[in-house]
Design an enzyme around this catalytic site. Structure first.
Site, PDB file in Angstrom:
ATOM      1  CG  ASP A 153      46.119  41.005  29.296  1.00 21.31           C
ATOM      2  OD1 ASP A 153      46.405  42.147  29.700  1.00 21.31           O
ATOM      3  OD2 ASP A 153      46.432  39.977  29.908  1.00 21.31           O
ATOM      4  CG  HIS A 154      43.240  46.421  30.876  1.00 17.07           C
ATOM      5  ND1 HIS A 154      43.033  45.453  31.815  1.00 17.07           N
ATOM      6  CD2 HIS A 154      43.768  47.468  31.544  1.00 17.07           C
ATOM      7  CE1 HIS A 154      43.423  45.901  33.004  1.00 17.07           C
ATOM      8  NE2 HIS A 154      43.876  47.123  32.868  1.00 17.07           N
ATOM      9  CG  HIS A 189      46.700  42.144  33.557  1.00 13.36           C
ATOM     10  ND1 HIS A 189      45.969  42.090  32.401  1.00 13.36           N
ATOM     11  CD2 HIS A 189      45.822  42.488  34.528  1.00 13.36           C
ATOM     12  CE1 HIS A 189      44.702  42.393  32.669  1.00 13.36           C
ATOM     13  NE2 HIS A 189      44.590  42.638  33.951  1.00 13.36           N
TER      14      HIS A 189
END
Ligand code: BG6
Length: 478
Positions: free
Chosen positions: A172-173, A235
């Protein structure tokens, strides 16, 4: 500090994510000296290319996606030397033996699945069959991790057939963003905030992730997902967890992930009246959502705002308002912790102090801002004003903060180091879907249509009402 030598295979090595993020990110790590001399990167994909063509493609990607002042000719050439390409058929047998033959002994093996989830199983199986899945190898998987709880469970089960949980890195950047990590530093590295970090002192929390871009170009994917699946389930959920979780006993993978999981499990279902969904209209700068996704009947949202609660001792009674959307007024992501008003004003009713607000700005202009009340300077008696204690990381830390690594860079290096702290565990992802699914099913069953909103606005009017009806207001998107 350089990481250990590694062989990194990128499945989908010629794809968009590889070109935009993964390979330019690896180049920047190479430039910074963090990538060891004998690191190897192998692009793997279906199309016919040789090493020279692949290197040329990556060279172009670096030109396009890396800042000019970081493009050093000799360094780029040395970086490209580390690259090779192999044609691999994820669903067949072509290329696999050759790939296995390329993997060196005694170095870290990492496999980046930068492909659609429908190929995860095929690739995992073949890595196993061709002897590349040893106990030390790691796989990296991209979002979307499933479309709902059922598909996420199926994906987890597929991967678990060939890899242990400690080998699976679900990206999950947002967790790789510098300020998101700073959130933990602010909370657990200071004595100041944590004692106030609860329902007794916090009135509410707002999380906004606003984007100015539309979905153009990704319409096919996006229209099947919408803002809830694309941003909230992953996110925004991660941001919420980091704000709401109990202090983990250490900054270690399972210690952190256990605490995040407890938060997700404690999330209340959301009342349908507390969800506002929207779709952007057209304007002179771009087409409408319907045109972007080429689906005039679409009921998928490009904007969502909702209110939720966490039923546990710390947070019972404090609402969490989340909002995210495309084509909004500004690109801005921030978390605002809005504290309660002081219980009594000793300066009289007209000088009522406003609540303290702690804002953590994720992007752009990363930093922290605390709104405090002080006396207005001058002889006019005890008049109060609010002033920001504003810390922009760039201003406070100088050139070092200018050079904040991109989220992907940080996360890929963590994979090589074998550190899973900033990656999602399988049960976390499933718990997030278990909370998301009933909300999506609810509006689908009711046949709700998203409200339209003007591009460049802060979303549909109803989203403002979501807070107004509680006597609160969103912070401005700017
Ligand atoms: C991605 C979403 O995961 O995150 C995109 O699929 C979104 O729709 C993007 O635009 C936002 O990331 P960032 O880093 O630009 O805030």
């Amino acid at each position: 500090i350089p990481v250990d030598p590694f062989d990194l295979v990128i499945f989908g090595g010629t794809g968009d994510l590889a070109r935009r993020k993964i390979l330019p990110g690896l180049y920047r790590r190479f430039l910074s000296g963090q990538m060891p001399e004998d690191a190897r990167i192998i692009g793997a994909a279906r199309s016919d290319h040789d090493d020279t063509e692949f290197r040329a493609m990556v060279g172009n990607a670096i030109n396009e996606f890396v800042d000019r002042d970081k493009q050093e000719k000799a360094t780029i050439a040395a970086f490209l030397e580390r690259l090779s390409y192999i044609k691999v058929d994820a669903r067949g047998e072509e290329g696999w033996k050759e790939l296995a033959g390329k993997m060196r002994k005694g170095v870290v093996h990492a496999f980046y699945f930068s492909v659609g989830p429908s190929l995860f199983g095929d690739i995992a199986e073949r890595l196993h069959a061709y002897g590349m899945a040893d106990a030390e190898s790691r796989i990296v998987v991209e979002k979307p991790f499933g479309h709902d709880l059922k598909t996420a469970q199926a994906l987890n089960a597929t991967l678990a057939k060939h890899f242990d949980e400690h080998q699976i890195y679900r990206i999950d950047h947002y967790l790789g963003k510098e300020t998101v990590q700073n959130l933990m530093a602010v909370r657990f590295g200071n004595m100041l905030f944590e004692p106030l970090w609860n329902a007794q002192n916090v009135d509410h929390i707002q999380i906004t992730v606003a984007e100015t871009v539309g979905v153009g170009g990704r319409g096919g994917y996006y229209d099947k997902s919408g803002a809830m699946r694309d941003m909230v389930q992953n996110h925004m959920m991660q941001l919420l967890c980091l704000i709401a979780m109990e202090p983990p006993y250490a900054f270690e993978p399972d210690a952190v992930r256990d605490e995040k999981l407890k938060v997700i499990r404690a999330l209340d279902p959301v009342d349908p009246d507390d969800i506002v969904r929207g779709q952007y209209c057209e304007d002179e700068d771009g087409p409408s959502y319907f045109d972007d996704v080429e689906n005039p009947d679409s009921r998928t949202e490009s904007f969502i705002a909702l209110k939720t609660h966490i039923s546990n001792w710390r947070w019972k009674g404090t609402p969490f308002y989340l909002r995210t959307g495309k084509r909004m007024r500004a690109r801005t992501s921030e978390i605002a912790i809005v504290f309660k008003d002081p219980p009594h004003s000793i300066f009289g009713e007209q000088e009522r102090q406003k609540a303290n607000v702690l804002v953590i700005r994720l992007q752009p202009n990363e930093g922290i801002n605390l709104r405090v009340t002080i006396k207005e300077p001058g002889p006019g008696g005890m008049r109060l004003v609010e002033v920001p204690l504003d810390m922009s990381f760039k201003e406070a830390l100088g050139p070092e903060a200018e050079d904040i690594p991109d989220a992907y860079e940080r996360l890929i290096m963590d994979v090589i180091r074998g550190n899973q702290t900033l990656f999602m565990r399988g049960d976390e992802v499933e718990a997030a879907w278990a909370w998301t699914d009933p909300l999506i099913d609810g509006w689908t069953d009711r046949g709700d249509r998203p409200k339209s909103y003007d591009p460049g606005s802060s979303g549909p009017e109803d989203a403002l009402m979501l807070m107004h009806k509680d006597g609160r207001r969103w912070r401005e998107v700017k």
